[in-house]
Design a protein around this motif. Structure first.
Motif, short mmCIF file in Angstrom:
data_model
loop_
_atom_site.label_atom_id
_atom_site.label_comp_id
_atom_site.label_asym_id
_atom_site.label_seq_id
_atom_site.Cartn_x
_atom_site.Cartn_y
_atom_site.Cartn_z
N LEU A 76 -0.62 29.39 -15.32
CA LEU A 76 -1.16 28.63 -14.20
C LEU A 76 -0.21 28.65 -13.02
N LEU A 77 -0.76 28.61 -11.83
CA LEU A 77 0.02 28.57 -10.60
C LEU A 77 -0.26 27.26 -9.88
N PHE A 78 0.82 26.56 -9.47
CA PHE A 78 0.69 25.34 -8.69
C PHE A 78 1.49 25.51 -7.40
N ASP A 79 0.91 25.07 -6.31
CA ASP A 79 1.57 25.16 -5.01
C ASP A 79 1.14 23.94 -4.20
N VAL A 80 2.10 23.24 -3.64
CA VAL A 80 1.77 22.01 -2.90
C VAL A 80 0.88 22.32 -1.70
N ASP A 81 0.95 23.53 -1.16
CA ASP A 81 0.12 23.87 0.00
C ASP A 81 -1.35 23.99 -0.37
N PHE A 82 -1.66 24.13 -1.68
CA PHE A 82 -3.05 24.22 -2.13
C PHE A 82 -3.59 22.90 -2.63
N ALA A 83 -2.79 21.86 -2.62
CA ALA A 83 -3.22 20.57 -3.16
C ALA A 83 -4.30 19.95 -2.27
N ASP A 84 -5.26 19.28 -2.91
CA ASP A 84 -6.32 18.61 -2.16
C ASP A 84 -5.80 17.33 -1.52
N GLY A 85 -6.48 16.90 -0.49
CA GLY A 85 -6.13 15.64 0.16
C GLY A 85 -5.24 15.85 1.37
N GLN A 86 -5.21 14.83 2.20
CA GLN A 86 -4.42 14.91 3.43
C GLN A 86 -2.93 14.71 3.17
N ALA A 145 5.24 16.84 -9.06
CA ALA A 145 4.27 15.74 -9.05
C ALA A 145 2.90 16.21 -9.51
N LEU A 146 2.61 17.50 -9.36
CA LEU A 146 1.33 18.06 -9.77
C LEU A 146 1.34 18.50 -11.23
N THR A 147 2.48 18.96 -11.71
CA THR A 147 2.54 19.51 -13.07
C THR A 147 2.98 18.49 -14.11
N ARG A 148 3.49 17.34 -13.68
CA ARG A 148 3.96 16.34 -14.63
C ARG A 148 2.90 15.90 -15.61
N PRO A 149 1.62 15.69 -15.21
CA PRO A 149 0.61 15.28 -16.20
C PRO A 149 0.45 16.28 -17.34
N LEU A 150 0.63 17.58 -17.08
CA LEU A 150 0.51 18.56 -18.15
C LEU A 150 1.69 18.46 -19.11
N TRP A 151 2.86 18.19 -18.57
CA TRP A 151 4.02 17.98 -19.45
C TRP A 151 3.80 16.78 -20.36
N VAL A 176 15.05 22.71 1.68
CA VAL A 176 16.49 22.55 1.91
C VAL A 176 17.08 21.42 1.09
N THR A 177 16.23 20.51 0.62
CA THR A 177 16.71 19.40 -0.21
C THR A 177 16.65 19.71 -1.70
N GLY A 178 16.20 20.93 -2.04
CA GLY A 178 16.16 21.33 -3.45
C GLY A 178 14.86 21.03 -4.15
N SER A 179 13.83 20.59 -3.45
CA SER A 179 12.54 20.30 -4.09
C SER A 179 11.71 21.58 -4.18
N PRO A 180 11.23 21.94 -5.37
CA PRO A 180 10.39 23.13 -5.50
C PRO A 180 8.98 22.86 -4.99
N ARG A 181 8.42 23.81 -4.29
CA ARG A 181 7.06 23.67 -3.76
C ARG A 181 6.04 24.51 -4.54
N ARG A 182 6.53 25.40 -5.39
CA ARG A 182 5.63 26.27 -6.16
C ARG A 182 6.09 26.32 -7.61
N SER A 183 5.13 26.36 -8.52
CA SER A 183 5.44 26.39 -9.95
C SER A 183 4.57 27.43 -10.64
N TRP A 184 5.19 28.22 -11.52
CA TRP A 184 4.49 29.14 -12.42
C TRP A 184 4.59 28.53 -13.80
N LEU A 185 3.49 28.04 -14.32
CA LEU A 185 3.50 27.24 -15.54
C LEU A 185 2.75 27.97 -16.66
#
Length: 250
Positions: A66-76, A84-90, A134-143
């Motif tokens: 699965l691929l997760f990317d914050v730029d594809f997340a729904d909502g404003q 924050a998106l992949t934590r429920p699967l963990w 720049v703060t070390g937060s990942p914006r994309r995940s390959w799960l």
């Protein structure tokens, strides 16, 4: 396109995946093990293969990438960290449910469109991050996620597989209606990007019937169909297109 979701059996909660997986790997391990005794594994002189014990049952595993990317997340308001998106699967791989006094992962059901409906438990999750800020937060995940199907009777497993295949062969569009060609956004030069085989699946229940859909709409080049083109769905029982013979005579 309908996304993959996991339904938690105990609560009815739904955990959605951000995008559909690119691949799904299904493995079936039969209930077979080497024959052994208290002293170890049994062998025999002159045997080409080790003696086996057929225990019944077995194990069915599904691996989803699965691929997760914050730029594809729904909502404003989108999260700054993809975790924050992949934590429920963990959390679905945690021993958060109790059964007969023992802790176990919660029972979930993998649901994807009309053709995937698999009960099981998530036994492994692995995640690779990139696109760091720049703060070390990942914006994309390959799960990568592994689900093991829960115990079912052989008859129910056979019925479930037959139901999934029947659903996959059911047209999504009614005869006499229309399907709209959609592009994939990454078309090569000279190619519209429209997946005509997927249109045939929606219109006729099988991607192998793309010729019938093309001939019914008088399309000579399915690769050049512009995105957004409405295509008429042939009536039920339409004969398959004739196979041309050498020389152009059918």
């Amino acid at each position: 396109m309908e996304r993959v979701a996991f339904l938690i059996d105990a609560t009815g909660e739904r955990v959605d995946c951000l995008l559909n997986p690119e691949t799904v790997q299904v493995t079936r391990l039969a209930g077979v093990r080497p024959r052994g005794a208290a002293g170890g594994q049994l062998t025999g002189a002159g045997l080409a293969d080790d003696p086996l014990v057929f225990t019944g049952g077995g194990r069915t595993e599904l691996v989803l990438d699965l691929l997760f990317d914050v730029d594809f997340a729904d909502g404003q308001v989108r999260p700054a960290d993809v975790r924050a998106l992949t934590r429920p699967l963990w959390m679905l791989a945690e021993n958060s449910a109790a059964e007969h006094g023992w802790l176990r992962p919660p029972l979930v059901r993998l649901v994807w469109g009309k053709t995937w409906n698999v009960p099981g438990v998530i036994v492994a999750v692995a995640e690779r991050f990139d696109a760091f800020t720049v703060t070390g937060s990942p914006r994309r995940s390959w799960l990568r996620l592994k689900l093991v199907r829960v115990a079912e009777t052989a008859d129910r497993a056979r019925e479930g597989f037959a139901e999934e295949l029947a659903a996959a062969g059911t047209p999504a569009a009614a005869p006499g209606s229309a399907v709209v060609a959609a592009g994939d956004g990454a078309a090569a030069p000279g190619y519209s990007g429209v997946r005509f085989d997927l249109l045939a699946h929606d219109a006729l229940g099988s991607p192998l019937r793309w010729r019938l859909l093309a001939e019914h709409n008088r399309i000579t080049d399915p690769l050049a169909v512009p995105p957004g083109t409405p295509l008429a769905v042939p009536p039920a029982g339409s004969p398959p297109p004739a196979t041309p013979t050498p020389g152009g005579v059918s």
